[in-house]
Scaffold this active site. Structure first.
Site, mmCIF file in Angstrom:
data_model
loop_
_atom_site.group_PDB
_atom_site.id
_atom_site.type_symbol
_atom_site.label_atom_id
_atom_site.label_comp_id
_atom_site.label_asym_id
_atom_site.label_seq_id
_atom_site.Cartn_x
_atom_site.Cartn_y
_atom_site.Cartn_z
ATOM 1 C CE1 TYR A 108 52.516 2.510 135.058
ATOM 2 C CE2 TYR A 108 51.742 2.770 132.799
ATOM 3 C CZ TYR A 108 52.620 2.214 133.707
ATOM 4 O OH TYR A 108 53.596 1.349 133.279
ATOM 5 C CD GLU A 151 54.902 0.490 130.405
ATOM 6 O OE1 GLU A 151 53.805 1.082 130.245
ATOM 7 O OE2 GLU A 151 55.295 0.096 131.525
ATOM 8 C CE1 TYR A 201 57.700 -10.660 128.324
ATOM 9 C CE2 TYR A 201 59.931 -11.147 129.046
ATOM 10 C CZ TYR A 201 58.846 -10.307 129.029
ATOM 11 O OH TYR A 201 58.892 -9.100 129.712
ATOM 12 C CD GLN A 217 54.470 -11.726 130.463
ATOM 13 O OE1 GLN A 217 55.039 -11.970 131.508
ATOM 14 N NE2 GLN A 217 54.295 -10.481 130.013
ATOM 15 C CE1 TYR A 218 52.934 -20.797 128.861
ATOM 16 C CE2 TYR A 218 51.652 -19.404 127.373
ATOM 17 C CZ TYR A 218 51.714 -20.324 128.412
ATOM 18 O OH TYR A 218 50.555 -20.766 128.997
ATOM 19 C CB SER A 219 60.956 -18.112 127.227
ATOM 20 O OG SER A 219 61.052 -17.348 128.403
ATOM 21 C CG PHE A 389 59.419 -18.391 133.933
ATOM 22 C CD1 PHE A 389 59.798 -17.332 133.132
ATOM 23 C CD2 PHE A 389 59.750 -19.661 133.525
ATOM 24 C CE1 PHE A 389 60.489 -17.536 131.952
ATOM 25 C CE2 PHE A 389 60.445 -19.884 132.344
ATOM 26 C CZ PHE A 389 60.814 -18.813 131.560
#
Length: 397
Positions: A108, A151, A201, A217-219, A389
């Site tokens: 950050y 996070e 995901y 990224q994939y579910s 997505f």
């Protein structure tokens, strides 16, 4: 696994809120220029971020730039406009995506340094006075502190150190769908993958021919519990195309532990409406698999939109799962017609239970259009749960 709460307890000082309100239009008018300069500066100083963390496809299209800057501007607007929704939902989505990428608190500071240098460069030092810089600095760090806390909570829930989310995983199965999608099943070579919620995901990292490590990224589309993760890859973008062309059973991938903030579909005790378009079907398949396994009596209305039957991913499995649920129905729209409703998905054409919880996933335009139809149909915003997505989380606020 539970979802870590998002605490947004800080408030802007009155003098900062006044400055933000006055300068938001100026920042908004120059947002694309600011973000172009910001990313140019940051990637010049830290080229490893573009090669190993940021999605190069999104960068090339400008999607990531607009997403980050617009998220900050949207957050600032939420802080100063009482008519805007609380930013907790926006921050939750961003926090889960950050956790899935292994973002840590120190990054950050890097973003802050180059973003504020870009603001001064674009708007000029005469415009960005000390008071203006102080006000926007307060907004940025309020957002950053909330995300860092969220996070850290997500990492703790997952039982990992901050950012340590990747596992070496071996591909145990591959299935090539008629629609062109590829279904991959992986199992961790070390510590097993823990249970996950339907609709979550993973990020998958691959090393491309030029040596860059890129992420996508994939579910998840399987039920949890056996230590394996199954996800569907649509061949769009350099990571997905590389996976389709190269990954076989026995190969090893970098795969994260699961994240994602879609709520537990069983928690509502209401009928469910699952709405998807294209590869947005994947979290809905995960939810249907879960319901078939543990809550088959749930009332479910499933709506899916696609270009044609040939492009409809996981269509056979979707029909099988709906048939396995006694109180489930399926409505399908194909733009090219065929054995479905012809044209675009239209909420007014189908049954919508009065008290339903709606899960919605697809591209930006689809999600925005269906949300508007649901709003017109009287569905409260808090009962519509969206997944995009794309990096444009701010569109859902």
């Amino acid at each position: 696994m539970t979802t870590a709460p998002v605490a947004v307890g800080e408030e802007l000082a009155p003098q900062h809120a006044q400055i933000i309100s006055a300068t938001l239009p100026l920042v908004g008018a120059h947002i694309d220029e600011i973000t172009t300069v910001f990313y140019s500066r940051m990637f010049s100083a830290h080229p490893e971020l573009l090669r190993n963390l940021f999605n190069r496809g999104n960068q090339a299209q400008g999607a990531q730039q607009r997403a980050l800057a617009a998220s900050i501007a949207t957050y600032a607007t939420c802080l100063v406009d009482p008519n805007m929704p609380h930013p907790a939902e926006l921050l939750s989505r961003i926090g889960h995506k950050h956790a899935s990428l292994g973002i840590t608190a120190d990054q950050y500071g890097i973003v802050h340094e180059h973003l504020f240098a870009a603001i001064v460069e674009v708007l000029s030092a005469d415009t960005v006075t000390a008071d203006v810089a102080e006000a926007w600095d307060a907004v940025y760090w309020m957002m950053a502190r909330t995300l860092i806390e969220l996070e850290r909570g997500l990492y703790a829930e997952a039982g990992v150190e901050d950012g340590d989310v990747y596992r070496r995983a071996r591909v145990t199965a591959r299935e090539d769908e008629p629609s062109g999608a590829v279904l991959l099943t992986v199992r961790s070579m070390g510590r097993p993958f823990a249970a996950f919620r339907p609709g979550q995901y993973v990020s998958v990292g691959v090393t491309l021919p030029d040596g860059a490590r890129q992420l996508r990224q994939y579910s998840l589309i399987n039920t949890p519990g056996d230590g394996e993760l199954t996800f569907a890859v649509r061949p769009l973008g350099e990571v997905s195309n590389w996976i389709r062309a190269n990954v076989r059973v026995g190969d090893v991938l970098d795969v994260t532990v699961p994240f994602g903030d879609l709520p537990d579909p069983e928690a509502h005790h209401r009928p469910l409406v699952l709405v998807s378009a294209g590869i947005g079907i994947t979290p809905m398949i995960g939810i249907l698999e879960h319901l078939a396994a543990v809550a088959p009596a749930t009332t479910v209305r499933v709506w899916h939109a696609d270009r044609s039957a040939a492009t409809h991913p996981l269509g056979d499995r979707q029909r099988e799962l709906v048939a396995a649920l006694p109180d489930a129905t399926l409505e399908v729209w194909y733009e090219e017609g065929g054995q479905a409703r012809e044209g675009l998905l239209n909420v007014s054409d189908v049954e919508l239970p009065d008290d339903a919880e709606v899960y919605l996933c697809g591209g930006n335009g689809f999600v925005q259009a269906v949300r508007a139809q649901l709003r017109q149909a009287g569905v409260p915003a808090e009962r519509v749960h969206c997944e995009l997505f794309s990096p444009n989380d701010w569109l859902l606020s």
